[in-house]
Scaffold this motif. Structure first.
Motif, mmCIF file in Angstrom:
data_model
loop_
_atom_site.group_PDB
_atom_site.id
_atom_site.type_symbol
_atom_site.label_atom_id
_atom_site.label_comp_id
_atom_site.label_asym_id
_atom_site.label_seq_id
_atom_site.Cartn_x
_atom_site.Cartn_y
_atom_site.Cartn_z
ATOM 1 N N THR A 3 0.830 -1.197 0.000
ATOM 2 C CA THR A 3 0.000 0.000 0.000
ATOM 3 C C THR A 3 0.867 1.250 0.000
ATOM 4 O O THR A 3 1.824 1.352 0.764
ATOM 5 C CB THR A 3 -0.936 0.027 1.229
ATOM 6 O OG1 THR A 3 -1.738 -1.159 1.229
ATOM 7 C CG2 THR A 3 -1.844 1.239 1.190
ATOM 8 N N LEU A 70 -11.419 -10.219 -0.019
ATOM 9 C CA LEU A 70 -10.770 -10.096 1.292
ATOM 10 C C LEU A 70 -9.852 -8.875 1.312
ATOM 11 O O LEU A 70 -9.789 -8.148 2.314
ATOM 12 C CB LEU A 70 -9.969 -11.361 1.610
ATOM 13 C CG LEU A 70 -10.779 -12.620 1.917
ATOM 14 C CD1 LEU A 70 -9.868 -13.828 2.017
ATOM 15 C CD2 LEU A 70 -11.578 -12.443 3.207
ATOM 16 N N ALA A 71 -9.173 -8.632 0.212
ATOM 17 C CA ALA A 71 -8.305 -7.454 0.121
ATOM 18 C C ALA A 71 -9.124 -6.175 0.155
ATOM 19 O O ALA A 71 -8.725 -5.187 0.794
ATOM 20 C CB ALA A 71 -7.465 -7.521 -1.161
ATOM 21 N N ALA A 73 -11.871 -5.696 1.741
ATOM 22 C CA ALA A 73 -12.267 -5.478 3.135
ATOM 23 C C ALA A 73 -11.136 -4.849 3.943
ATOM 24 O O ALA A 73 -11.389 -4.079 4.884
ATOM 25 C CB ALA A 73 -12.690 -6.800 3.767
ATOM 26 N N ARG A 74 -9.901 -5.132 3.575
ATOM 27 C CA ARG A 74 -8.753 -4.590 4.307
ATOM 28 C C ARG A 74 -8.441 -3.149 3.930
ATOM 29 O O ARG A 74 -7.952 -2.386 4.767
ATOM 30 C CB ARG A 74 -7.514 -5.456 4.049
ATOM 31 C CG ARG A 74 -7.550 -6.802 4.754
ATOM 32 C CD ARG A 74 -6.301 -7.602 4.467
ATOM 33 N NE ARG A 74 -5.085 -6.900 4.847
ATOM 34 C CZ ARG A 74 -3.856 -7.301 4.537
ATOM 35 N NH1 ARG A 74 -3.682 -8.384 3.815
ATOM 36 N NH2 ARG A 74 -2.811 -6.605 4.927
ATOM 37 N N VAL A 75 -8.698 -2.783 2.684
ATOM 38 C CA VAL A 75 -8.267 -1.458 2.232
ATOM 39 C C VAL A 75 -9.383 -0.416 2.213
ATOM 40 O O VAL A 75 -9.103 0.780 2.132
ATOM 41 C CB VAL A 75 -7.631 -1.525 0.819
ATOM 42 C CG1 VAL A 75 -6.454 -2.488 0.808
ATOM 43 C CG2 VAL A 75 -8.660 -1.888 -0.246
ATOM 44 N N GLN A 77 -11.970 2.389 2.813
ATOM 45 C CA GLN A 77 -11.913 3.545 3.701
ATOM 46 C C GLN A 77 -13.232 4.288 3.607
ATOM 47 O O GLN A 77 -13.657 4.658 2.514
ATOM 48 C CB GLN A 77 -10.748 4.462 3.302
ATOM 49 C CG GLN A 77 -10.498 5.605 4.251
ATOM 50 C CD GLN A 77 -9.217 6.347 3.897
ATOM 51 O OE1 GLN A 77 -8.247 5.763 3.427
ATOM 52 N NE2 GLN A 77 -9.221 7.639 4.120
#
Length: 199
Positions: A3, A70-71, A73-75, A77
């Motif tokens: 990131t 899944l990615a 959900a992590r990034v 904002q």
């Protein structure tokens, strides 16, 4: 996943997906990353597990999509748009998961409309099922389908930008007198323009 964060205010979050035969360090993805960072976007680049494990054969599409979500959900904002961008196979992933991911738009860097020489194996349904605005950046020498091929099957939410002289990875021929870096600059600028229109 890698990131990069822009200086100053974050205008949006972009998640970039690589193609079947490459990784997140592909030239087109790096060019788009840099342009989005300059435009104030936070940019994450995902390497699928099969790439991390050193394998060349991609996982089945459902597994690629599962990892991509899944990615997301992590990034994600709150309060800013999410852009999905992908090179080739990664563009297919972006289109397939766009609605489930809550994406504001998708940038397809060389959408593989069909396998080379197999136009009857069209992937147009994936492109048109995105359900959000899609920008397709397509080289005129793309053996997976040229810009006119994509336009002929594109739904109303799909915009096609023709990259003159580019192949599937936006590489130029010396005979055309236009360096590859110019093609990548064009691709990156168009992707950033599309992204800014989503804010």
């Amino acid at each position: 996943m890698t990131t990069d964060v822009p200086d100053g205010q974050t205008n949006g979050v972009a998640l970039l997906f690589h193609g079947a035969g490459g990784d997140s360090g592909a030239a087109a993805l790096l060019a788009v990353r840099d342009a989005l960072l300059d435009a104030g976007w936070r940019v994450a680049r995902l390497d699928q597990p099969y790439v991390v494990a050193g394998r060349r054969v991609p996982a089945p599409a459902p597994r690629l999509d599962e990892v991509a979500l899944l990615a997301v959900a992590r990034v994600r904002q709150e309060g800013v748009p999410l852009l999905l961008a992908g090179k080739s196979s990664g563009a297919r992933v972006g289109c397939r998961i766009a609605t489930a991911a809550g994406a504001a738009g998708v940038v397809a860097l060389g959408f593989p409309l069909h396998p080379p020489g197999r136009p009857e194996k069209s992937r147009a349904p994936e492109l048109n099922a995105a359900g959000v605005p899609v920008l397709v950046l397509q080289g005129t020498r793309d053996t997976f389908g040229g810009p006119d091929d994509v336009r002929a099957v594109a739904g109303r939410h799909v915009t096609v930008h023709e990259v003159a002289g580019g192949d599937h990875s936006f590489r130029a021929r010396k005979a055309d007198g236009r360096p590859t870096r110019d093609l990548l600059t064009e691709v990156a600028a168009e992707a950033a323009r599309f992204a800014q229109a989503l804010t």
